[in-house]
Design a protein around this motif. Sequence first.
Motif, PDB file in Angstrom:
ATOM      1  N   ALA A  77      17.748  20.064  10.390  1.00  0.00           N
ATOM      2  CA  ALA A  77      18.925  20.583  10.671  1.00  0.00           C
ATOM      3  C   ALA A  77      19.890  20.437   9.545  1.00  0.00           C
ATOM      4  CB  ALA A  77      19.889  19.975  11.713  1.00  0.00           C
ATOM      5  N   MET A  78      20.774  21.537   9.309  1.00  0.00           N
ATOM      6  CA  MET A  78      21.657  21.563   8.156  1.00  0.00           C
ATOM      7  C   MET A  78      22.735  20.411   8.430  1.00  0.00           C
ATOM      8  SD  MET A  78      24.085  24.501   6.798  1.00  0.00           S
ATOM      9  CE  MET A  78      24.899  25.135   8.567  1.00  0.00           C
ATOM     10  N   GLU A  79      23.002  19.769   7.472  1.00  0.00           N
ATOM     11  CA  GLU A  79      24.111  18.825   7.717  1.00  0.00           C
ATOM     12  C   GLU A  79      25.366  19.307   6.710  1.00  0.00           C
ATOM     13  OE1 GLU A  79      23.709  16.974   9.847  1.00  0.00           O
ATOM     14  OE2 GLU A  79      21.833  16.063  10.025  1.00  0.00           O
ATOM     15  N   THR A  80      25.072  19.838   5.835  1.00  0.00           N
ATOM     16  CA  THR A  80      26.197  20.329   4.783  1.00  0.00           C
ATOM     17  C   THR A  80      25.968  21.778   4.375  1.00  0.00           C
ATOM     18  OG1 THR A  80      26.596  18.278   3.651  1.00  0.00           O
ATOM     19  CG2 THR A  80      27.398  19.916   2.602  1.00  0.00           C
ATOM     20  N   LEU A  81      27.007  22.541   4.609  1.00  0.00           N
ATOM     21  CA  LEU A  81      27.132  23.848   4.239  1.00  0.00           C
ATOM     22  C   LEU A  81      28.026  24.096   3.155  1.00  0.00           C
ATOM     23  CD1 LEU A  81      26.552  26.949   5.300  1.00  0.00           C
ATOM     24  CD2 LEU A  81      28.767  26.921   6.408  1.00  0.00           C
ATOM     25  N   LEU A  82      27.307  24.852   2.084  1.00  0.00           N
ATOM     26  CA  LEU A  82      27.960  25.208   0.980  1.00  0.00           C
ATOM     27  C   LEU A  82      28.262  26.628   0.791  1.00  0.00           C
ATOM     28  CD1 LEU A  82      25.442  22.978  -1.292  1.00  0.00           C
ATOM     29  CD2 LEU A  82      27.855  22.360  -0.767  1.00  0.00           C
ATOM     30  N   VAL A  83      29.256  27.097   0.449  1.00  0.00           N
ATOM     31  CA  VAL A  83      29.932  28.386   0.470  1.00  0.00           C
ATOM     32  C   VAL A  83      30.461  28.894  -0.980  1.00  0.00           C
ATOM     33  CG1 VAL A  83      31.034  30.000   1.866  1.00  0.00           C
ATOM     34  CG2 VAL A  83      30.514  28.225   2.943  1.00  0.00           C
TER      35      VAL A  83
ATOM     36  N   VAL B 260       0.831  -1.213  -0.056  1.00  0.00           N
ATOM     37  CA  VAL B 260      -0.155  -0.062  -0.084  1.00  0.00           C
ATOM     38  C   VAL B 260       0.901   1.223  -0.076  1.00  0.00           C
ATOM     39  CG1 VAL B 260      -2.001  -1.213   1.333  1.00  0.00           C
ATOM     40  CG2 VAL B 260      -0.058   0.034   2.482  1.00  0.00           C
ATOM     41  N   PRO B 261       0.505   2.406  -0.519  1.00  0.00           N
ATOM     42  CA  PRO B 261       1.277   3.542  -0.441  1.00  0.00           C
ATOM     43  C   PRO B 261       1.588   3.815   1.126  1.00  0.00           C
ATOM     44  CG  PRO B 261      -0.822   3.988  -1.571  1.00  0.00           C
ATOM     45  CD  PRO B 261      -1.163   2.805  -0.835  1.00  0.00           C
ATOM     46  N   VAL B 262       3.111   4.430   1.049  1.00  0.00           N
ATOM     47  CA  VAL B 262       3.836   4.852   2.230  1.00  0.00           C
ATOM     48  C   VAL B 262       3.946   6.408   2.041  1.00  0.00           C
ATOM     49  CG1 VAL B 262       5.811   4.360   3.646  1.00  0.00           C
ATOM     50  CG2 VAL B 262       4.595   2.505   2.310  1.00  0.00           C
ATOM     51  N   ILE B 263       3.397   6.975   3.170  1.00  0.00           N
ATOM     52  CA  ILE B 263       3.988   8.265   3.312  1.00  0.00           C
ATOM     53  C   ILE B 263       5.055   8.488   4.184  1.00  0.00           C
ATOM     54  CG2 ILE B 263       3.298  10.714   4.351  1.00  0.00           C
ATOM     55  CD1 ILE B 263       0.528  10.328   3.503  1.00  0.00           C
ATOM     56  N   LYS B 264       6.326   8.922   3.838  1.00  0.00           N
ATOM     57  CA  LYS B 264       7.651   8.760   4.484  1.00  0.00           C
ATOM     58  C   LYS B 264       8.554   9.615   4.197  1.00  0.00           C
ATOM     59  CE  LYS B 264      10.021   5.863   1.268  1.00  0.00           C
ATOM     60  NZ  LYS B 264       8.937   5.924   0.180  1.00  0.00           N
ATOM     61  N   HIS B 265       9.710   9.848   5.328  1.00  0.00           N
ATOM     62  CA  HIS B 265      10.912  10.543   4.721  1.00  0.00           C
ATOM     63  C   HIS B 265      12.019   9.407   5.342  1.00  0.00           C
ATOM     64  CE1 HIS B 265      11.531  12.543   8.387  1.00  0.00           C
ATOM     65  NE2 HIS B 265      12.932  12.741   8.258  1.00  0.00           N
ATOM     66  N   LEU B 266      13.006   9.178   4.502  1.00  0.00           N
ATOM     67  CA  LEU B 266      14.363   8.442   5.046  1.00  0.00           C
ATOM     68  C   LEU B 266      15.301   9.412   5.932  1.00  0.00           C
ATOM     69  CD1 LEU B 266      14.504   5.986   2.099  1.00  0.00           C
ATOM     70  CD2 LEU B 266      13.604   5.620   4.388  1.00  0.00           C
ATOM     71  N   ASP B 267      15.659  10.376   4.944  1.00  0.00           N
ATOM     72  CA  ASP B 267      16.849  11.212   5.319  1.00  0.00           C
ATOM     73  C   ASP B 267      16.411  12.572   5.231  1.00  0.00           C
ATOM     74  OD1 ASP B 267      19.001   9.537   5.811  1.00  0.00           O
ATOM     75  OD2 ASP B 267      19.116   8.919   3.607  1.00  0.00           O
ATOM     76  N   GLY B 268      17.086  13.407   6.256  1.00  0.00           N
ATOM     77  CA  GLY B 268      17.226  14.908   6.101  1.00  0.00           C
ATOM     78  C   GLY B 268      18.563  15.337   5.840  1.00  0.00           C
ATOM     79  N   ILE B 269      18.976  15.208   4.683  1.00  0.00           N
ATOM     80  CA  ILE B 269      20.122  15.741   4.364  1.00  0.00           C
ATOM     81  C   ILE B 269      19.868  17.143   3.701  1.00  0.00           C
ATOM     82  CG2 ILE B 269      22.627  15.390   3.142  1.00  0.00           C
ATOM     83  CD1 ILE B 269      22.065  12.476   3.111  1.00  0.00           C
ATOM     84  N   CYS B 270      20.122  18.132   4.806  1.00  0.00           N
ATOM     85  CA  CYS B 270      19.552  19.562   4.323  1.00  0.00           C
ATOM     86  C   CYS B 270      20.998  20.410   4.181  1.00  0.00           C
ATOM     87  CB  CYS B 270      18.513  20.022   5.404  1.00  0.00           C
ATOM     88  SG  CYS B 270      17.135  19.194   5.590  1.00  0.00           S
TER      89      CYS B 270
END
Lengths: 434, 434
Positions: free
Chosen positions: A276-282, A236-246
């Motif tokens: 939460a931020m995991e990687t900062l790009l500058v 059946v359909p799944v509403i999900k998130h696996l990762d938050g690599i923000c």
Amino acid sequence: MNSVSATEREQESNEASSTCVTMQAMGRAARAAARLMARADTGIKNAALKAIAAELDRQRPQLAAANAQDMQNGRDNGLDAALLDRLELTDPRIDGMIDGLNQIAELPDPVGEISDLKYRPSGIQVGKMRVPLGVVGIIYESRPNVTIDAASLCLKSGNATILRGGSEALHSNRAIAACIAAGLKQVGLPETAVQVVGTTDRAAVGALITMPEYVDVIVPRGGKGLIERISNDARVPVIKHLDGICHVYLDDRADTEKAFNIALNAKTHRYGVCNAMETLLVAEPVAAEFLPRLAAAYAEKGVELRGCEKTRAILPQALPASEEDWGTEYLAPVLSIRVVADMDGAMEHIARYSSGHTEAIVTEDYSRARRFMAEVDSSSVIVNASTRFADGFEYGLGAEIGISTDKIHARGPVGLEGLTSQKWIVFGDGQIRQ
Amino acid sequence: MNSVSATEREQESNEASSTCVTMQAMGRAARAAARLMARADTGIKNAALKAIAAELDRQRPQLAAANAQDMQNGRDNGLDAALLDRLELTDPRIDGMIDGLNQIAELPDPVGEISDLKYRPSGIQVGKMRVPLGVVGIIYESRPNVTIDAASLCLKSGNATILRGGSEALHSNRAIAACIAAGLKQVGLPETAVQVVGTTDRAAVGALITMPEYVDVIVPRGGKGLIERISNDARVPVIKHLDGICHVYLDDRADTEKAFNIALNAKTHRYGVCNAMETLLVAEPVAAEFLPRLAAAYAEKGVELRGCEKTRAILPQALPASEEDWGTEYLAPVLSIRVVADMDGAMEHIARYSSGHTEAIVTEDYSRARRFMAEVDSSSVIVNASTRFADGFEYGLGAEIGISTDKIHARGPVGLEGLTSQKWIVFGDGQIRQ
């Protein structure tokens, strides 16, 4: 094969099939309850939420006793302190559950909302009506307050629910379920509108996620392992998130103060959260200006830095970032930093490594803000604010059942509306197709 | 196992794994093209649609030659007349494809549409932006014009597409694909934005529906068998409908003329379509008045009637309806009829037997119309009009990629909007979470 293992296997298979029969019966009951819930009016549903809140308040002794039993079992089974803390149902936590119920009662009811109603050349009037999904299965881990959160959102959106909590919280969840059943009964709604799976048998989860005839959607809440297992096996359909690599990208046209505040807040406001931020790009032209001041602020908060070569040329104290770092959700005071040539470089990095949760740009450049907004394919895209805003409450949904990184159906924070769908409605005066 | 079959098996398995490699490469190319398509502006996408239309017109000789080859193969392989007819690419059908492309160019572009933008107490401004799904896989049977229909809808909605047509139409589909590629190239869009699977190998479908990293959604178009197989095996979301078991309920407060016209139109306007009525439900108090006149009209059209006992007491000429009849989509001049006590009886029957596609009520009663509308859980619910209106064009979508009987994501007729999703967007001025 010896006779003992054959017998054992048979017993196991009998248990699994009896669990399956139980789950099918729960499914049938949920499907029947869903029809009654779909037509329950807003007043009744709100009365049920308030009645459940009153029951929680009245049954504090029973909740405490049940929770004490789970806590004792947890200690006997060597649960660690963090898990025991999440399991505990203190009085302030019960207050929190009661507040939550009353808040959801205050939210507008999405069910029955009609939109886009317009006449067609044929003379029919066509529009959409918001309706419940039907039966929502929720699978979650140790925190017993999820039982109330999930049940109340499903109830308000007119759905029936089957809840399957962690085995550590079984007694607490049963005690909460008794409050819910009492509240539903008081207002004349079916007690089977919210059912709690009363067994810790693993086969129950397997059955719940493979009954499309009885369950319309599954919402798993918990660790990545749990969610991956469920997604792989669900029918059946799944509403999900696996990762938050923000990601936060600091552009070379960023306002210095905004860049500093946002980059600091996105990482250090809370560490163990998916936004939460995991990687900062500058951007390279401003890296030497921005990074040292930020690094000092991160050091003060005890954040470990891991950088690309260009970062380490500016911040020699940073550890070298490996390829693996770019794809890691630390959920901890660790930050990876990469110096990119420009916004296109940042968007390339994001397209490759992001989990599609939330990305932010800090810039004063109008055209870049417009491009970043349009082209970054994540569930939330933010200009000049912290990634920490990607949250159902901050967005004004009033409540949140989860955050979806899928593109189909609900995307980003999922509130009441994500637990509904829209059907087409047609009003006519006897029209037929020519 | 003898050595011949082992060799054959090895060869088959080599073929399957080489197909899998090919499909992975197509998937990677589609994913890359999807990023470019997502940022293509409306003008470019419309120019591509018009360039493809011009190519179809210019390459009529090539299309005819390719189609003649498919037709010859079809005759050699003993395809029946109906299938050969669907396979044929006549000049009027090519005109139809060209018209379709030009019509889709005229439709408003859903991509980038921003809605519900509002300020939150924190000062951030939150809204939603409509964005393409990404890569759409379409699996369909013999009609080659679906290649253009599907490609043009995906193109306009900013998606990349992988199309897998029937093996009977392989040469025609390749010739159409060449026109699409030429049109895309002329306007500077990636030719890989629309890819046609160039093999008839069955393993290609298996690979296409199990690459969630490259394909965001699958739309199967074809017979129930095909759709069931795909739904069972897919590891990505599927937009589909299996059956159209549509009902019309004639209430005892129905207007006689509306009841007669709608019941006749819903069954006899076209038989082989999913929004045709398959079961007529009639309220007992008016059954003796409505049924004989309707039966005479059905008889004139050659419709076979199958009734419940109460129906047969009024219409002795009707055959007895079996339990199986209530769950059958005839797609033919056959109608099952059931006399029910009242609207609740009708809604019970619908809840049990409907496929969730489209149901209509004919009534002049305000409260009953309101209840039927709210309580019937189908993708289209209609008051006083024919079920035949449940269609993307009639609803004003301008085009239709299919009709979904699922509740998640798209429900009912799916047009351009169903090929998009909404992401959250946030505009800030340096806000951080407190």
